[in-house]
Design an enzyme around this catalytic site. Structure first.
Site, PDB file in Angstrom:
ATOM      1  N   TYR A 115       0.823  -1.214   0.000  1.00 41.11           N
ATOM      2  CA  TYR A 115       0.000   0.000   0.000  1.00 41.11           C
ATOM      3  C   TYR A 115       0.857   1.265   0.000  1.00 41.11           C
ATOM      4  O   TYR A 115       1.802   1.405   0.781  1.00 41.11           O
ATOM      5  CB  TYR A 115      -0.919   0.034   1.231  1.00 41.11           C
ATOM      6  CG  TYR A 115      -1.643   1.354   1.373  1.00 41.11           C
ATOM      7  CD1 TYR A 115      -2.698   1.677   0.516  1.00 41.11           C
ATOM      8  CD2 TYR A 115      -1.254   2.297   2.326  1.00 41.11           C
ATOM      9  CE1 TYR A 115      -3.354   2.897   0.613  1.00 41.11           C
ATOM     10  CE2 TYR A 115      -1.901   3.515   2.426  1.00 41.11           C
ATOM     11  CZ  TYR A 115      -2.942   3.812   1.570  1.00 41.11           C
ATOM     12  OH  TYR A 115      -3.580   5.021   1.664  1.00 41.11           O
ATOM     13  N   HIS A 145      -3.983  16.332  -3.392  1.00 35.21           N
ATOM     14  CA  HIS A 145      -4.337  16.534  -1.987  1.00 35.21           C
ATOM     15  C   HIS A 145      -4.103  17.979  -1.528  1.00 35.21           C
ATOM     16  O   HIS A 145      -4.465  18.335  -0.405  1.00 35.21           O
ATOM     17  CB  HIS A 145      -3.544  15.571  -1.097  1.00 35.21           C
ATOM     18  CG  HIS A 145      -4.060  14.160  -1.132  1.00 35.21           C
ATOM     19  ND1 HIS A 145      -4.404  13.522  -2.294  1.00 35.21           N
ATOM     20  CD2 HIS A 145      -4.290  13.259  -0.135  1.00 35.21           C
ATOM     21  CE1 HIS A 145      -4.822  12.297  -2.033  1.00 35.21           C
ATOM     22  NE2 HIS A 145      -4.761  12.111  -0.724  1.00 35.21           N
ATOM     23  N   ASN A 258       1.499  12.386   5.471  1.00 32.23           N
ATOM     24  CA  ASN A 258       0.756  11.533   6.390  1.00 32.23           C
ATOM     25  C   ASN A 258       1.178  11.784   7.826  1.00 32.23           C
ATOM     26  O   ASN A 258       2.269  11.398   8.224  1.00 32.23           O
ATOM     27  CB  ASN A 258       1.007  10.072   6.001  1.00 32.23           C
ATOM     28  CG  ASN A 258      -0.224   9.214   6.201  1.00 32.23           C
ATOM     29  OD1 ASN A 258      -0.283   8.397   7.100  1.00 32.23           O
ATOM     30  ND2 ASN A 258      -1.208   9.415   5.358  1.00 32.23           N
ATOM     31  N   TYR A 346     -16.715  34.210  45.455  1.00 28.26           N
ATOM     32  CA  TYR A 346     -16.013  33.072  44.875  1.00 28.26           C
ATOM     33  C   TYR A 346     -14.929  33.493  43.888  1.00 28.26           C
ATOM     34  O   TYR A 346     -13.896  32.828  43.761  1.00 28.26           O
ATOM     35  CB  TYR A 346     -16.999  32.159  44.145  1.00 28.26           C
ATOM     36  CG  TYR A 346     -17.934  31.386  45.039  1.00 28.26           C
ATOM     37  CD1 TYR A 346     -17.852  31.462  46.429  1.00 28.26           C
ATOM     38  CD2 TYR A 346     -18.911  30.568  44.485  1.00 28.26           C
ATOM     39  CE1 TYR A 346     -18.709  30.748  47.234  1.00 28.26           C
ATOM     40  CE2 TYR A 346     -19.779  29.852  45.292  1.00 28.26           C
ATOM     41  CZ  TYR A 346     -19.677  29.947  46.668  1.00 28.26           C
ATOM     42  OH  TYR A 346     -20.526  29.237  47.466  1.00 28.26           O
ATOM     43  N   ARG A 349     -12.095  34.254  46.364  1.00 25.70           N
ATOM     44  CA  ARG A 349     -11.770  33.214  47.335  1.00 25.70           C
ATOM     45  C   ARG A 349     -11.422  31.880  46.676  1.00 25.70           C
ATOM     46  O   ARG A 349     -10.596  31.113  47.185  1.00 25.70           O
ATOM     47  CB  ARG A 349     -12.960  33.034  48.279  1.00 25.70           C
ATOM     48  CG  ARG A 349     -12.668  32.137  49.444  1.00 25.70           C
ATOM     49  CD  ARG A 349     -13.846  31.820  50.339  1.00 25.70           C
ATOM     50  NE  ARG A 349     -15.081  32.486  50.056  1.00 25.70           N
ATOM     51  CZ  ARG A 349     -16.285  31.935  50.266  1.00 25.70           C
ATOM     52  NH1 ARG A 349     -16.370  30.707  50.735  1.00 25.70           N
ATOM     53  NH2 ARG A 349     -17.387  32.602  50.021  1.00 25.70           N
ATOM     54  N   PHE A 395      -1.519   7.960  12.301  1.00 20.18           N
ATOM     55  CA  PHE A 395      -1.844   9.267  11.745  1.00 20.18           C
ATOM     56  C   PHE A 395      -3.126   9.847  12.339  1.00 20.18           C
ATOM     57  O   PHE A 395      -3.451  11.012  12.111  1.00 20.18           O
ATOM     58  CB  PHE A 395      -2.024   9.153  10.229  1.00 20.18           C
ATOM     59  CG  PHE A 395      -2.984   8.067   9.826  1.00 20.18           C
ATOM     60  CD1 PHE A 395      -4.341   8.174  10.064  1.00 20.18           C
ATOM     61  CD2 PHE A 395      -2.506   6.912   9.232  1.00 20.18           C
ATOM     62  CE1 PHE A 395      -5.224   7.169   9.715  1.00 20.18           C
ATOM     63  CE2 PHE A 395      -3.383   5.885   8.871  1.00 20.18           C
ATOM     64  CZ  PHE A 395      -4.751   6.015   9.116  1.00 20.18           C
ATOM     65  N   GLU A 480     -11.892   6.237   5.190  1.00 18.56           N
ATOM     66  CA  GLU A 480     -11.593   7.007   6.400  1.00 18.56           C
ATOM     67  C   GLU A 480     -12.925   7.313   7.075  1.00 18.56           C
ATOM     68  O   GLU A 480     -13.464   8.421   6.969  1.00 18.56           O
ATOM     69  CB  GLU A 480     -10.831   8.278   6.026  1.00 18.56           C
ATOM     70  CG  GLU A 480      -9.509   7.986   5.318  1.00 18.56           C
ATOM     71  CD  GLU A 480      -8.920   9.198   4.617  1.00 18.56           C
ATOM     72  OE1 GLU A 480      -9.508  10.296   4.728  1.00 18.56           O
ATOM     73  OE2 GLU A 480      -7.882   9.053   3.956  1.00 18.56           O
TER      74      GLU A 480
END
Length: 521
Positions: A115, A145, A258, A346, A349, A395, A480
């Protein structure tokens, strides 16, 4: 004989020095030699020839000049830290990088189906690519990409992104060639920085879009920035610095894009800025408490020992350090030492409890980001010693995504409690001070709208604190099918932090300036 303690990674080493006229650089090399000697695997360093480093003082993190002599720059028993050079020093062995590359070259030579090396990507993982088109495969991957949108990352953020990507590749599990790695380091040192749009990553399979834009510039395509050229065509920027575009070998395009470095680089900045805010918030709150004539009894160490969260104890200690001093007694505190006030609101404190968890949150996120920075997040991973590549999921950005959503929620609280203290300062029924801290109220509005600005920023943060990492949209034809949305988690964490930096400033208005006199404050 002077001695110095040097910190390298997780080791503290005592280094004696018989000759104080030797240089800081010599001291760093000597520390590295001892570090290597103590490690069974030499600490992952096979040679000192190409190692570059910086030496800092642990106290204050001051950077030391390597050419200075020890006697001029240091005192006996100084504590020092050896770290990464500004010009990118990564602890790596060329041997490991070369071996991983050789394994990939063997895979290609033997026509094995692996791959990302001899196949397409994502849904196209079963499409085998002819050897003659493997270079084109990697180039097309980067080009296709590079589909991000929005404004480019700033040069500083892009440089950090490039540094972290180099750090991953240098570990020797990505199969990058030594030539490509050196070309990236040269681009970093010259600050030749690609145009990287800030939007477009879903945080798995890594930060594909931004890292593709980063790689595209290194290929001499798209746009690039440098201090000398400004924005220009990448090939001309590289040429102007005497650099050549990288030429991708099998798997190198995938190796470049990646990983989680976009999320992590922005996350590292967020953590750094959050740490500064947290320290400032304690100082600002202590100033406000003093001006409002609050009590310091709530910060008694024995109270906080009964609920021993580290952050809470640390914040209470800071308040005591700031508010109780024999050397610099407070006239304001003396003026109400015997008043009948029992306890404060508050927002004053409970500062150790509220600020404390923010400090603990920052430390938690810092540990995750540090781990992520120094992790191999490629796919597939190349294990040269085993002679195989293995597909995994390093990844996936869920770790930094979840952590940065948590960071945004934590840091927001500093602004939320600060805005309430601003209200208390400006409201005469709560502060016993002039309304909106201004003389001649009505003629002058004082800090009325400064408080409104702080309130608006707090309100924006409430929306931004909705976690992005609870969302997931399936991408890449359901290959994905679960993603982290970590890029948006990182960007909005930075936006929350920016709002906190701006908004909590109002908490100091009266304490630093006194009642406003001019129109509008």
């Amino acid at each position: 004989m002077p001695r110095f303690t040097v910190h390298i990674r997780d080791e503290w080493l005592a280094i004696p020095c018989r000759d104080p006229t030797k240089t800081i650089h010599w001291l760093g090399l000597e520390a590295l030699r001892r570090y290597i000697k103590n490690k069974p695997d030499n600490g992952g360093i096979t040679t000192l020839k190409d190692v570059r480093f910086v030496v800092r003082r642990c106290q204050g993190q001051g950077l030391l000049d390597g050419e200075d002599t020890i006697e001029d720059a240091l005192e006996d028993n100084d504590f020092l830290e050896l770290g990464n050079s500004i010009c990118i020093m990564t602890y790596y062995t060329e041997t490991k990088v070369v071996q991983a590359r050789e394994l990939l070259d063997t895979i290609v030579k033997e026509n094995k189906v692996v791959y990302g090396i001899t196949t397409g990507f994502g849904k196209f993982a079963r499409t085998v690519i002819p050897v003659g088109k493997l270079k084109e495969l990697q180039e097309n991957l980067v080009r296709s990409h590079s589909a991000g949108v929005g404004n480019p990352l700033s040069p500083e953020r892009t440089r950090m992104l490039l540094a972290l990507r180099i750090n991953v590749l240098a570990k020797g599990y990505s199969g990058i060639s030594l030539e490509t790695l050196h070309a990236m380091i040269q681009a970093f040192n010259a600050s030749c920085l690609s145009f990287v749009p800030e939007k477009g990553t879903v945080g798995a399979s890594g930060d594909l879009a931004p890292l593709s834009h980063l790689a595209l510039g290194l290929m001499g395509e798209g746009r690039m920035w440098s201090p000398n050229s400004g924005w220009a065509d990448a090939k001309y920027v590289l040429e102007a610095h005497g650099l050549k575009p990288i030429v991708l070998r099998p798997k190198e395009g995938l190796a470049l894009i990646n990983g989680t470095q976009m999320i992590t680089s922005l996350g590292a900045e967020a953590v750094e800025r959050a740490q500064a805010i947290a320290r400032q918030a304690d100082i600002v709150a202590a100033l406000t408490l003093e001006v409002l004539k609050g009590s310091t009894k709530a910060f008694d160490s024995e109270i906080h020992a009964l609920r021993p969260h580290p952050g809470q104890i640390e914040v209470a200690f800071r308040f005591r350090s700031l508010l109780e001093s024999d050397h610099h007694p407070s006239e304001i505190a003396e003026s109400h030492r015997f008043c009948d006030r029992v306890q404060d609101a508050y927002t004053m404190r409970c500062c150790p409890q509220v600020h404390g968890i923010v400090n603990d949150t920052i430390n938690f996120v810092k540990n995750i980001i540090n781990t992520e920075i120094n992790s191999a997040t490629d796919n597939p991973m190349v294990f040269a010693e085993r002679g195989e590549t293995i597909s995994g999921g390093n990844f996936h950005g869920e770790y930094p995504a979840k952590a940065l959503d948590y960071l945004a929620i934590g840091v927001h609280e500093l602004a939320s409690i600060s805005e309430r203290r601003i209200e208390r300062l400006c409201n005469p029924s709560l502060s016993e001070l002039p309304a909106f801290l201004v003389n001649e109220g009505g003629l002058n509005s004082g800090f009325m709208i400064a408080h409104c600005t702080a309130a608006s920023l707090v309100s924006e943060n409430k929306v931004l604190c909705h976690p992005s990492s609870v969302d997931s949209l399936s991408t890449s034809a359901a290959t994905e099918d679960h993603v982290s949305m970590g890029g948006w988690a990182a960007r909005k964490a930075l936006r929350v932090i920016e709002h906190v930096e701006q908004g909590r400033l109002g908490d100091t208005l009266y304490t630093l300036q006194g009642p406003a006199c001019g129109s509008g404050g």
